[in-house]
Design a protein around this motif. Structure first.
Motif, PDB file in Angstrom:
ATOM      1  N   PHE A 142      -7.833  25.590 -29.907  1.00 31.34           N
ATOM      2  CA  PHE A 142      -7.218  24.457 -29.230  1.00 31.34           C
ATOM      3  C   PHE A 142      -8.133  23.236 -29.219  1.00 31.34           C
ATOM      4  N   GLN A 143      -7.516  22.095 -28.923  1.00 35.65           N
ATOM      5  CA  GLN A 143      -8.220  20.859 -28.628  1.00 35.65           C
ATOM      6  C   GLN A 143      -8.118  20.594 -27.128  1.00 35.65           C
ATOM      7  N   LEU A 144      -9.167  19.985 -26.578  1.00 33.00           N
ATOM      8  CA  LEU A 144      -9.175  19.650 -25.157  1.00 33.00           C
ATOM      9  C   LEU A 144      -8.424  18.350 -24.897  1.00 33.00           C
ATOM     10  N   PRO A 145      -7.972  18.130 -23.654  1.00 32.42           N
ATOM     11  CA  PRO A 145      -7.477  16.800 -23.292  1.00 32.42           C
ATOM     12  C   PRO A 145      -8.582  15.769 -23.477  1.00 32.42           C
ATOM     13  N   GLU A 146      -8.219  14.508 -23.592  1.00 32.44           N
ATOM     14  CA  GLU A 146      -9.193  13.463 -23.907  1.00 32.44           C
ATOM     15  C   GLU A 146     -10.236  13.274 -22.812  1.00 32.44           C
ATOM     16  N   THR A 147      -9.853  13.418 -21.553  1.00 31.04           N
ATOM     17  CA  THR A 147     -10.773  13.144 -20.452  1.00 31.04           C
ATOM     18  C   THR A 147     -11.255  14.433 -19.798  1.00 31.04           C
ATOM     19  N   PRO A 148     -12.455  14.436 -19.225  1.00 31.64           N
ATOM     20  CA  PRO A 148     -12.956  15.608 -18.497  1.00 31.64           C
ATOM     21  C   PRO A 148     -12.104  15.891 -17.260  1.00 31.64           C
ATOM     22  N   GLY A 149     -12.151  17.122 -16.794  1.00 34.93           N
ATOM     23  CA  GLY A 149     -11.416  17.491 -15.599  1.00 34.93           C
ATOM     24  C   GLY A 149     -10.982  18.941 -15.644  1.00 34.93           C
ATOM     25  N   PHE A 150     -10.034  19.290 -14.789  1.00 34.52           N
ATOM     26  CA  PHE A 150      -9.518  20.653 -14.737  1.00 34.52           C
ATOM     27  C   PHE A 150      -8.490  20.857 -15.853  1.00 34.52           C
ATOM     28  N   VAL A 151      -8.705  21.895 -16.627  1.00 32.91           N
ATOM     29  CA  VAL A 151      -7.896  22.171 -17.817  1.00 32.91           C
ATOM     30  C   VAL A 151      -7.306  23.570 -17.700  1.00 32.91           C
ATOM     31  N   LYS A 152      -6.053  23.714 -18.119  1.00 32.14           N
ATOM     32  CA  LYS A 152      -5.426  25.040 -18.027  1.00 32.14           C
ATOM     33  C   LYS A 152      -4.992  25.549 -19.384  1.00 32.14           C
ATOM     34  N   TYR A 162     -12.890  24.126 -15.307  1.00 30.71           N
ATOM     35  CA  TYR A 162     -13.372  22.753 -15.179  1.00 30.71           C
ATOM     36  C   TYR A 162     -14.192  22.430 -16.419  1.00 30.71           C
ATOM     37  N   ILE A 163     -13.780  21.397 -17.153  1.00 30.98           N
ATOM     38  CA  ILE A 163     -14.455  20.986 -18.383  1.00 30.98           C
ATOM     39  C   ILE A 163     -15.070  19.604 -18.160  1.00 30.98           C
ATOM     40  N   PRO A 164     -16.394  19.491 -18.147  1.00 27.05           N
ATOM     41  CA  PRO A 164     -17.033  18.200 -17.867  1.00 27.05           C
ATOM     42  C   PRO A 164     -17.210  17.317 -19.095  1.00 27.05           C
ATOM     43  N   TYR A 165     -16.720  17.769 -20.255  1.00 27.67           N
ATOM     44  CA  TYR A 165     -16.984  17.062 -21.503  1.00 27.67           C
ATOM     45  C   TYR A 165     -15.774  16.271 -21.978  1.00 27.67           C
ATOM     46  N   PRO A 166     -15.962  15.048 -22.458  1.00 28.48           N
ATOM     47  CA  PRO A 166     -14.864  14.347 -23.131  1.00 28.48           C
ATOM     48  C   PRO A 166     -14.570  15.038 -24.455  1.00 28.48           C
ATOM     49  N   SER A 167     -13.350  14.872 -24.940  1.00 25.10           N
ATOM     50  CA  SER A 167     -12.918  15.614 -26.126  1.00 25.10           C
ATOM     51  C   SER A 167     -13.734  15.269 -27.371  1.00 25.10           C
ATOM     52  N   ASN A 168     -14.345  14.080 -27.407  1.00 21.16           N
ATOM     53  CA  ASN A 168     -15.095  13.705 -28.613  1.00 21.16           C
ATOM     54  C   ASN A 168     -16.455  14.406 -28.708  1.00 21.16           C
ATOM     55  N   THR A 169     -16.849  15.152 -27.668  1.00 14.58           N
ATOM     56  CA  THR A 169     -18.103  15.907 -27.738  1.00 14.58           C
ATOM     57  C   THR A 169     -17.861  17.388 -28.039  1.00 14.58           C
ATOM     58  N   ILE A 170     -16.592  17.778 -28.136  1.00 16.54           N
ATOM     59  CA  ILE A 170     -16.228  19.172 -28.407  1.00 16.54           C
ATOM     60  C   ILE A 170     -15.409  19.222 -29.692  1.00 16.54           C
ATOM     61  N   ASN A 171     -15.888  19.985 -30.665  1.00 16.98           N
ATOM     62  CA  ASN A 171     -15.176  20.114 -31.933  1.00 16.98           C
ATOM     63  C   ASN A 171     -13.816  20.782 -31.720  1.00 16.98           C
ATOM     64  N   ARG A 172     -13.826  21.895 -31.034  1.00 17.55           N
ATOM     65  CA  ARG A 172     -12.602  22.615 -30.671  1.00 17.55           C
ATOM     66  C   ARG A 172     -12.977  23.711 -29.697  1.00 17.55           C
ATOM     67  N   GLY A 173     -11.973  24.431 -29.219  1.00 13.00           N
ATOM     68  CA  GLY A 173     -12.209  25.562 -28.341  1.00 13.00           C
ATOM     69  C   GLY A 173     -11.392  26.759 -28.778  1.00 13.00           C
ATOM     70  N   SER A 174     -11.678  27.913 -28.197  1.00 11.02           N
ATOM     71  CA  SER A 174     -10.886  29.108 -28.489  1.00 11.02           C
ATOM     72  C   SER A 174     -10.782  29.956 -27.226  1.00 11.02           C
ATOM     73  N   PHE A 175      -9.690  30.696 -27.156  1.00  8.14           N
ATOM     74  CA  PHE A 175      -9.452  31.586 -26.018  1.00  8.14           C
ATOM     75  C   PHE A 175      -8.932  32.907 -26.554  1.00  8.14           C
ATOM     76  N   VAL A 176      -9.505  34.013 -26.080  1.00  5.04           N
ATOM     77  CA  VAL A 176      -9.091  35.347 -26.505  1.00  5.04           C
ATOM     78  C   VAL A 176      -8.899  36.212 -25.263  1.00  5.04           C
ATOM     79  N   LEU A 177      -7.798  36.957 -25.243  1.00  2.00           N
ATOM     80  CA  LEU A 177      -7.516  37.904 -24.162  1.00  2.00           C
ATOM     81  C   LEU A 177      -7.266  39.266 -24.777  1.00  2.00           C
TER      82      LEU A 177
END
Length: 255
Positions: free
Chosen positions: A121-131, A92-107
């Motif tokens: 990665f870049q987030l979707p534009e609107t907050p919500g559940f992200v996969k 769950y990402i509560p932030y709009p994409s314009n407040t996040i520069n980018r993200g990263s995922f490592v496994l």
């Protein structure tokens, strides 16, 4: 009066059919007995889901950035099992994409630190559940081995190269051999399938069909109560992250 009774009976019948409609599932799941609509509610501190990292502007939200997982008592706060070689992770990402520069995922493999997957990665534009799903170009999860993941968000700042203001969650995942579980049949009802996942701590698989579960209000509420996130029941599904950068990042390698 008779018409009113018939209408009530019809409404109840439609509701029952909706709740117990089978999901389309890649892995057949055992059909279990009926279960209560609400799982037990566990009391946990409100700050249990607070992400690690610096205190930046992207943290100032009413709801926390969190994995769609229950908090466990294992070495990692967020841990669980999967039956899939290429699992999906929901947050769950509560932030709009314009407040996040980018993200990263490592496994990574917990034993030898081999990277199975790494992506920016870049987030979707609107907050919500992200996969974020493990692609077939990544190293698949081996049976009965533990892996650890880290999902990081970099807050937007005046300097686009400044990645110091970041927040993250990490956890662990292990792929189980289906033969270790009870025999399974070809179909399962929505609530029965979720109970199967819950009983076997298949937390990464219980949310794999999130888009379908979201359309069933009682099943959606049951899932969120199971993982102590019922306060997010009205939040939307935002969609998948958008990978950026060199595709070689997703190939297995060592640090």
């Amino acid at each position: 009066m008779i018409a009113l009774k018939l209408a009530l009976i019809l409404a109840i019948t439609v509701l029952e059919l909706t709740i117990h409609r089978p999901l389309v599932q890649a892995h057949p799941i055992q059909k279990l007995a009926s279960i209560k609509q609400d799982p037990p509610v566990r009391d946990r501190p409100n700050n249990d889901r607070k992400p690690a990292g610096t205190r930046g502007p992207c943290e100032q939200t009413e709801q926390p950035f969190t994995p769609l997982l229950p908090i466990t008592d294992s070495d990692y706060k967020f841990s669980g099992f999967t039956l899939k070689a290429y699992p999906t992770f929901w947050f769950y990402i509560p932030y709009p994409s314009n407040t996040i520069n980018r993200g990263s995922f490592v496994l990574k493999n917990s034993q030898d630190e081999t990277r199975n997957y790494q992506v920016s990665f870049q987030l979707p534009e609107t907050p919500g559940f992200v996969k974020i799903s493990l692609p077939i170009t990544a190293i698949p999860l081996e049976l009965n081995k533990q892996y650890r993941w880290q999902f990081t968000l970099y807050c937007t700042s005046n300097d686009p190269t400044d990645l110091s203001q970041s927040i993250w969650h990490n956890g662990s995942i292990e792929r189980l051999d289906p033969q270790r579980l009870e025999p399974q049949t070809a179909t399962a009802l929505v609530m029965d399938q979720m109970k199967f996942y819950q009983d076997n701590r298949l937390w990464y698989d219980i949310s794999a069909d999130l888009v379908q579960i979201y359309d069933f209000p009682l099943a959606w509420r049951y899932l969120l109560r199971t993982i102590d996130l019922e306060e997010l029941k009205k939040e939307p599904i935002a969609g998948s992250v958008q990978p950026i950068g060199d595709s070689n990042e997703i190939l297995g390698n060592r640090e």
